[in-house]
Design an enzyme around this catalytic site. Sequence first.
Site, PDB file in Angstrom:
ATOM      1  N   HIS A   9       5.873  13.371   3.463  1.00 14.67           N
ATOM      2  CA  HIS A   9       5.424  12.160   4.137  1.00 14.67           C
ATOM      3  C   HIS A   9       6.629  11.416   4.684  1.00 14.67           C
ATOM      4  O   HIS A   9       7.612  11.193   3.977  1.00 14.67           O
ATOM      5  CB  HIS A   9       4.663  11.218   3.193  1.00 14.67           C
ATOM      6  CG  HIS A   9       4.280   9.934   3.855  1.00 14.67           C
ATOM      7  ND1 HIS A   9       3.172   9.831   4.670  1.00 14.67           N
ATOM      8  CD2 HIS A   9       4.875   8.716   3.869  1.00 14.67           C
ATOM      9  CE1 HIS A   9       3.104   8.601   5.142  1.00 14.67           C
ATOM     10  NE2 HIS A   9       4.115   7.900   4.669  1.00 14.67           N
ATOM     11  N   ARG A  18      -3.906  -6.327   5.624  1.00 19.99           N
ATOM     12  CA  ARG A  18      -2.471  -6.636   5.621  1.00 19.99           C
ATOM     13  C   ARG A  18      -1.913  -6.693   7.029  1.00 19.99           C
ATOM     14  O   ARG A  18      -1.035  -7.519   7.346  1.00 19.99           O
ATOM     15  CB  ARG A  18      -1.711  -5.594   4.795  1.00 19.99           C
ATOM     16  CG  ARG A  18      -1.951  -5.709   3.290  1.00 19.99           C
ATOM     17  CD  ARG A  18      -1.460  -4.480   2.553  1.00 19.99           C
ATOM     18  NE  ARG A  18      -0.085  -4.182   2.864  1.00 19.99           N
ATOM     19  CZ  ARG A  18       0.410  -2.949   3.022  1.00 19.99           C
ATOM     20  NH1 ARG A  18      -0.376  -1.895   2.873  1.00 19.99           N
ATOM     21  NH2 ARG A  18       1.672  -2.772   3.305  1.00 19.99           N
ATOM     22  N   SER A  45       0.155   1.947  -0.943  1.00 23.49           N
ATOM     23  CA  SER A  45      -0.652   2.399   0.192  1.00 23.49           C
ATOM     24  C   SER A  45      -0.349   3.854   0.531  1.00 23.49           C
ATOM     25  O   SER A  45      -1.256   4.690   0.649  1.00 23.49           O
ATOM     26  CB  SER A  45      -0.387   1.506   1.408  1.00 23.49           C
ATOM     27  OG  SER A  45      -1.050   1.993   2.556  1.00 23.49           O
ATOM     28  N   LYS A 100      -2.867   7.533  -0.705  1.00 25.31           N
ATOM     29  CA  LYS A 100      -3.365   8.540   0.239  1.00 25.31           C
ATOM     30  C   LYS A 100      -2.785   9.912  -0.059  1.00 25.31           C
ATOM     31  O   LYS A 100      -3.491  10.926  -0.014  1.00 25.31           O
ATOM     32  CB  LYS A 100      -3.030   8.124   1.675  1.00 25.31           C
ATOM     33  CG  LYS A 100      -3.769   6.882   2.151  1.00 25.31           C
ATOM     34  CD  LYS A 100      -3.611   6.657   3.621  1.00 25.31           C
ATOM     35  CE  LYS A 100      -2.222   6.198   4.003  1.00 25.31           C
ATOM     36  NZ  LYS A 100      -1.960   4.796   3.724  1.00 25.31           N
ATOM     37  N   ASP A 128      -7.644   1.573   0.215  1.00 25.92           N
ATOM     38  CA  ASP A 128      -6.415   1.423   0.983  1.00 25.92           C
ATOM     39  C   ASP A 128      -6.723   1.198   2.459  1.00 25.92           C
ATOM     40  O   ASP A 128      -6.056   0.399   3.122  1.00 25.92           O
ATOM     41  CB  ASP A 128      -5.530   2.658   0.819  1.00 25.92           C
ATOM     42  CG  ASP A 128      -4.293   2.559   1.707  1.00 25.92           C
ATOM     43  OD1 ASP A 128      -3.464   1.664   1.444  1.00 25.92           O
ATOM     44  OD2 ASP A 128      -4.180   3.334   2.672  1.00 25.92           O
TER      45      ASP A 128
END
Length: 423
Positions: A82, A168, A183, A187, A161
Amino acid sequence: MDVIDILVTKRDGGELGPEQIDWVIDAYTRGAVAEEQMAALNMAIVWRGMSRAEVARWTDAMLRSGERLDFSDLPRPTTDKHSTGGVGDKITLPLTPTVAACGAAVPQLSGRGLGHTGGTLDKLEAIPGWRAELSPEEMRERLLDVGAVVCAAGAGLAPADRKLYALRDVTGTVESVPLIASSIMSKKLAEGTGALVLDVKVGSGAFMKDTASAGELARTMVDIGNDNGVRTVALLTAMDAPLGRRVGNALEVAEALEVLAGGGPDDVVELTVTLAREMLTAAGPTGGKDPADALRDGSAMDAWRRMIAAQGGDPDAPLPEAAESRPILAPESGTLTRLDAHAVGVAAWRLGAGRARKEDPVSPGAGVTLHAKPGEQVRTGRPLFTLHTDDPERFDRAAEALAGAYEINGEYDPLPLVIDRVG
């Protein structure tokens, strides 16, 4: 539970208990906690922070708000990467098939671009026929057949989320390490990978502008991953200048194909190989080859072609090209010593490569080609950039973004590509 008590506890710097966190995440997801109350709690977290125990429980509560995929029964070990996002960051495109060619399976859930940062799904959708939406069953089939899948997260994964992120984004509460980390990790944990490598960007084109804040985010996410039984490491990597030489959806796919063909820009190749080795090490024994060999011998390209075709794409189809292009010329000769990643990302966005709102369309051929990177020589009157767009009225605003984006013959002190490793 009383939401006001929870707000006041965090407002005053107290630590939320597990039951409070479980309740407020569940109640907000169900609509029992009002948007303004959750916005107030988010702001209190921005100001007061969270302990490691709070962050772990917050992440777990969001994870438990939906389904969690499980690929532990696959014949290959699973591993994923990620990135926290940047400009020209097309690394997922060559990385995923390269890791698959080396013996691991990669279940990659990706997102779309917003603002100056590009999204992997937008890039892949520049390929004719390719589709991002897959069911968990379709993901499993492609992991068995190809060893790699890149797709959108389904609505059933971490719905808390999804709702919290949207709140947010419109309440000025994005900038919080605990909220960012939870967050991202809710995921990634939901996608069912056994190992995870985090690419935390640092610099002008990144969310984290300095190594201290990037290191804090990396450590928080690594702790969350390891606490949840997913082998997790993080690399801090440079985003003071764009990655590679092309910024924009189809432009970045073309550059990724150069890497898969054994060429491509040195920084894109180096980061692809470095992250692939980390992913394979975290996954455990695969019996496969080294990533650099997979790029050289064509097996990574073979995996790419299978991966694209398995999601309806035509790997032989020509990529979209913008209808119009315009060069921006160097005003003097010398060494390019600065190239601001954020400004380049804004220029590409203004040309049509990105979106201001999630529902906005993108132009697949729009973007910026860089004819020099920091440390290279430029000549007066020769192109520094080429702008690409379908709408020539966009050129002037894009050029404005680039006007102060570079420096020639100034001080040259670049960040190393890989700054640090956490985990």
